[in-house]
Design a protein around this motif. Structure first.
Motif, PDB file in Angstrom:
ATOM      1  N   HIS A 111       0.823  -1.212   0.000  1.00  0.00           N
ATOM      2  CA  HIS A 111       0.000   0.000   0.000  1.00  0.00           C
ATOM      3  C   HIS A 111       0.866   1.276   0.000  1.00  0.00           C
ATOM      4  O   HIS A 111       0.540   2.260  -0.670  1.00  0.00           O
ATOM      5  CB  HIS A 111      -0.907  -0.034   1.233  1.00  0.00           C
ATOM      6  CG  HIS A 111      -1.910   1.061   1.276  1.00  0.00           C
ATOM      7  ND1 HIS A 111      -3.062   1.059   0.508  1.00  0.00           N
ATOM      8  CD2 HIS A 111      -1.954   2.207   1.982  1.00  0.00           C
ATOM      9  CE1 HIS A 111      -3.750   2.158   0.752  1.00  0.00           C
ATOM     10  NE2 HIS A 111      -3.103   2.880   1.647  1.00  0.00           N
ATOM     11  N   HIS A 115       1.143   4.519  -2.547  1.00  0.00           N
ATOM     12  CA  HIS A 115       1.115   5.966  -2.243  1.00  0.00           C
ATOM     13  C   HIS A 115       2.297   6.678  -2.896  1.00  0.00           C
ATOM     14  O   HIS A 115       2.145   7.772  -3.434  1.00  0.00           O
ATOM     15  CB  HIS A 115       1.121   6.205  -0.729  1.00  0.00           C
ATOM     16  CG  HIS A 115      -0.253   6.153  -0.116  1.00  0.00           C
ATOM     17  ND1 HIS A 115      -1.295   6.937  -0.560  1.00  0.00           N
ATOM     18  CD2 HIS A 115      -0.751   5.429   0.925  1.00  0.00           C
ATOM     19  CE1 HIS A 115      -2.384   6.687   0.169  1.00  0.00           C
ATOM     20  NE2 HIS A 115      -2.088   5.770   1.072  1.00  0.00           N
ATOM     21  N   GLY A 137      -3.422   7.796   7.427  1.00  0.00           N
ATOM     22  CA  GLY A 137      -4.049   7.440   8.703  1.00  0.00           C
ATOM     23  C   GLY A 137      -3.251   6.382   9.447  1.00  0.00           C
ATOM     24  O   GLY A 137      -3.292   6.291  10.662  1.00  0.00           O
ATOM     25  N   GLY A 138      -2.509   5.578   8.698  1.00  0.00           N
ATOM     26  CA  GLY A 138      -1.753   4.500   9.328  1.00  0.00           C
ATOM     27  C   GLY A 138      -0.249   4.730   9.353  1.00  0.00           C
ATOM     28  O   GLY A 138       0.464   4.043  10.073  1.00  0.00           O
ATOM     29  N   GLY A 163      -2.244  11.275  10.373  1.00  0.00           N
ATOM     30  CA  GLY A 163      -3.696  11.198  10.146  1.00  0.00           C
ATOM     31  C   GLY A 163      -4.429  10.658  11.371  1.00  0.00           C
ATOM     32  O   GLY A 163      -5.553  11.072  11.680  1.00  0.00           O
ATOM     33  N   ASP A 167      -7.443  12.266  13.455  1.00  0.00           N
ATOM     34  CA  ASP A 167      -8.693  11.557  13.765  1.00  0.00           C
ATOM     35  C   ASP A 167      -8.960  11.519  15.270  1.00  0.00           C
ATOM     36  O   ASP A 167     -10.100  11.672  15.712  1.00  0.00           O
ATOM     37  CB  ASP A 167      -8.644  10.133  13.179  1.00  0.00           C
ATOM     38  CG  ASP A 167      -8.595  10.152  11.656  1.00  0.00           C
ATOM     39  OD1 ASP A 167      -9.048  11.156  11.057  1.00  0.00           O
ATOM     40  OD2 ASP A 167      -8.097   9.181  11.055  1.00  0.00           O
ATOM     41  N   GLY A 180      -9.445  14.558   9.544  1.00  0.00           N
ATOM     42  CA  GLY A 180      -8.601  15.434   8.724  1.00  0.00           C
ATOM     43  C   GLY A 180      -9.350  16.562   8.039  1.00  0.00           C
ATOM     44  O   GLY A 180      -9.065  17.738   8.288  1.00  0.00           O
ATOM     45  N   ASP A 184      -9.108  20.541   9.043  1.00  0.00           N
ATOM     46  CA  ASP A 184      -8.529  21.369   7.984  1.00  0.00           C
ATOM     47  C   ASP A 184      -9.424  22.587   7.717  1.00  0.00           C
ATOM     48  O   ASP A 184      -8.962  23.725   7.661  1.00  0.00           O
ATOM     49  CB  ASP A 184      -8.388  20.502   6.715  1.00  0.00           C
ATOM     50  CG  ASP A 184      -7.568  21.168   5.623  1.00  0.00           C
ATOM     51  OD1 ASP A 184      -7.174  22.326   5.794  1.00  0.00           O
ATOM     52  OD2 ASP A 184      -7.321  20.502   4.586  1.00  0.00           O
ATOM     53  N   GLY A 275      -3.235  10.301   2.642  1.00  0.00           N
ATOM     54  CA  GLY A 275      -4.432  11.094   2.950  1.00  0.00           C
ATOM     55  C   GLY A 275      -4.162  12.483   3.502  1.00  0.00           C
ATOM     56  O   GLY A 275      -4.834  13.455   3.128  1.00  0.00           O
ATOM     57  N   ASN A 279      -4.177  17.827   2.922  1.00  0.00           N
ATOM     58  CA  ASN A 279      -4.330  18.974   3.825  1.00  0.00           C
ATOM     59  C   ASN A 279      -3.882  20.287   3.163  1.00  0.00           C
ATOM     60  O   ASN A 279      -2.762  20.387   2.662  1.00  0.00           O
ATOM     61  CB  ASN A 279      -3.511  18.720   5.103  1.00  0.00           C
ATOM     62  CG  ASN A 279      -3.723  19.817   6.119  1.00  0.00           C
ATOM     63  OD1 ASN A 279      -2.938  20.751   6.182  1.00  0.00           O
ATOM     64  ND2 ASN A 279      -4.779  19.717   6.884  1.00  0.00           N
ATOM     65  N   ASP A 307      -6.813   7.109  -0.221  1.00  0.00           N
ATOM     66  CA  ASP A 307      -6.708   5.761  -0.773  1.00  0.00           C
ATOM     67  C   ASP A 307      -7.442   5.604  -2.111  1.00  0.00           C
ATOM     68  O   ASP A 307      -8.590   6.036  -2.251  1.00  0.00           O
ATOM     69  CB  ASP A 307      -7.243   4.747   0.234  1.00  0.00           C
ATOM     70  CG  ASP A 307      -6.263   4.573   1.375  1.00  0.00           C
ATOM     71  OD1 ASP A 307      -5.126   5.083   1.269  1.00  0.00           O
ATOM     72  OD2 ASP A 307      -6.622   3.910   2.362  1.00  0.00           O
TER      73      ASP A 307
HETATM   74  O1  KG4 Z   1      -4.201   7.480   2.842  1.00  0.00           O
HETATM   75  P1  KG4 Z   1      -5.525   7.428   3.527  1.00  0.00           P
HETATM   76  O2  KG4 Z   1      -6.751   7.674   2.701  1.00  0.00           O
HETATM   77  O3  KG4 Z   1      -5.729   6.054   4.249  1.00  0.00           O
HETATM   78  C1  KG4 Z   1      -4.690   5.397   4.913  1.00  0.00           C
HETATM   79  O4  KG4 Z   1      -3.885   4.705   4.215  1.00  0.00           O
HETATM   80  O5  KG4 Z   1      -4.594   5.584   6.140  1.00  0.00           O
HETATM   81  O6  KG4 Z   1      -5.459   8.475   4.726  1.00  0.00           O
HETATM   82  C2  KG4 Z   1      -6.553   8.698   5.579  1.00  0.00           C
HETATM   83  C3  KG4 Z   1      -6.166   9.756   6.599  1.00  0.00           C
HETATM   84  C4  KG4 Z   1      -7.205   9.952   7.702  1.00  0.00           C
HETATM   85  O7  KG4 Z   1      -6.548   9.911   8.942  1.00  0.00           O
HETATM   86  C5  KG4 Z   1      -7.755  11.346   7.415  1.00  0.00           C
HETATM   87  O8  KG4 Z   1      -8.177  12.024   8.585  1.00  0.00           O
HETATM   88  C6  KG4 Z   1      -6.576  12.023   6.774  1.00  0.00           C
HETATM   89  O9  KG4 Z   1      -5.994  11.036   5.964  1.00  0.00           O
HETATM   90  N1  KG4 Z   1      -6.963  13.191   5.954  1.00  0.00           N
HETATM   91  C7  KG4 Z   1      -6.570  14.461   6.206  1.00  0.00           C
HETATM   92  C8  KG4 Z   1      -7.208  15.278   5.265  1.00  0.00           C
HETATM   93  N2  KG4 Z   1      -7.957  14.488   4.445  1.00  0.00           N
HETATM   94  C9  KG4 Z   1      -7.790  13.196   4.885  1.00  0.00           C
HETATM   95  N3  KG4 Z   1      -5.776  14.946   7.173  1.00  0.00           N
HETATM   96  C10 KG4 Z   1      -5.581  16.287   7.199  1.00  0.00           C
HETATM   97  N4  KG4 Z   1      -6.169  17.136   6.339  1.00  0.00           N
HETATM   98  C11 KG4 Z   1      -6.979  16.693   5.353  1.00  0.00           C
HETATM   99  N5  KG4 Z   1      -7.549  17.563   4.502  1.00  0.00           N
END
Ligand code: KG4
Ligand code: ZN
Length: 338
Positions: A111, A115, A137-138, A163, A167, A180, A184, A275, A279, A307
């Protein structure tokens, strides 16, 4: 070469068709946010069940939008970890069955590698080597990307991912999941200097730490802004100021550490993905830093930050081209370092 990408690592079912690792013909994401929202976070069992329901319709839509039939696919790339194991199993079982029935190669994509490769779906993409900051997020990790297949981790979070911090802070402020986007947007109306939250710079290291910051926000909320029932109040825009101050602390650390990595590695190309790369403040500050230090910054469009399966297909193309294919005994893994 047209490849179908599949990602079911977490709570989104996604399928995409990508040509030659670069040209995105479709990228469908079916979000499960509405299902998990009321629980304040992802419920793994519900996520797997929803993937089972959605995988065929999402793949079908991705093929339709790309204007091709199953028989015209030349390979399938599936995310095999890290992620939620029940969710990963849905995507990998589906991909294996389809590859077997069509007699086409299967690629297993990490994964995080996905990215990193999301930047190659944009018009301008970095040359090798480049530095990749993955913030999701991870994960929160910095890599040196030498070429396809050669990656060196320079630093990673020692506790919460960026992330995850968003959360968790959102949850304690009563703002819901995922945190997020809501933080934001609130941050844009607040004063980032209102509260001095701590920044863990961890001298000499490219590692990150965000759990102290999360605890500092929790302590602030408990001390200054809870009502008798212990719920956060927002009498004079405190939520905006907390959001802005928290976000400033996260972004300061991410940008500063990237500058350290640029200096240490002597590389003047940086990609930002995952993710949290969606921001608004992080995108802006990275670009400003790039201009100041004369470093090229590559940030994918918003849909490619969170994702998606196009990034899996983009990385999978290189696996298939270098004959690094997976067998039908492929087993996804919840923990899978890049
Ligand atoms: O990459 P992703 O879609 O999934 C993972 O692989 O974890 O990332 C999701 C994370 C979540 O924690 C979400 O709150 C964060 O990305 N996120 C953001 C924003 N949009 C999504 N964090 C800060 N600002 C944002 N605009
Ligand atoms: Zn991700």
């Amino acid at each position: 070469m047209r490849i179908l990408g599949i990602d079911t690592s977490c709570d989104d079912t996604s399928a995409a068709v990508v040509e030659d690792g670069r040209r995105m013909l479709s990228n469908i994401v079916s979000s499960q946010t509405a299902i998990h929202k009321k629980y304040g976070g992802i419920v793994p069992e519900l996520a797997s069940r929803r993937h089972v329901e959605m995988i065929w319709p999402v793949v079908d839509e991705a093929l339709k939008e790309a204007g091709i039939r199953l028989d015209n696919l030349e390979g399938i790339a599936v995310c095999n970890g890290p992620g939620l194991i029940g969710s990963l199993l849905v995507g990998s079982s589906f991909a294996k069955a389809l590859c077997y029935s069509k007699g086409i190669p299967l690629a297993a994509v990490n994964h995080l590698e996905g990215h990193v490769f999301s930047v190659f779906l944009e018009e301008t993409s970095p040359g090798f080597p480049f530095l990749a900051l993955i913030v999701s997020g991870g994960h929160t990790s910095l890599y040196r990307i030498e070429e396809f297949g050669r990656y060196r981790e320079l630093g990673r979070t020692r506790d919460d991912a960026a992330g995850e911090a968003y959360d968790k802070v959102s949850k304690l402020l009563g703002l819901g999941y995922p945190g997020g986007p809501v933080i934001d947007s609130l941050a844009q109306k607040g004063n980032p200097q209102a509260i001095e939250f701590p920044r863990a710079y961890l001298p000499e290291s490219l590692d990150f730490s965000f759990s102290g910051l999360k605890t500092a926000v929790l302590n602030y909320v408990k001390k200054f802004m809870t009502d008798r029932e212990g719920r956060p109040t927002n009498e004079s825009g405190e939520l905006q100021d907390i959001s802005a101050s928290f976000q400033r602390a996260v972004v300061d650390v991410l940008v500063r550490k990237t500058e350290w990595a640029i200096r240490r590695e002597g590389i003047r190309r940086v990609s930002l993905s995952g993710g949290v790369a969606a921001n608004s403040e992080l995108r802006k500050r990275m670009r400003i830093m790039g201009e100041k230090r004369e470093v090229e910054i590559f940030i994918p469009s918003l849909a490619l930050c969170t994702d998606n399966a196009a990034m899996i297909a983009a990385a999978g193309y290189h696996h298939i081209m270098s004959l690094d294919t997976a067998g039908l005994d492929l087993n996804p893994k919840a923990y899978l370092p890049l």
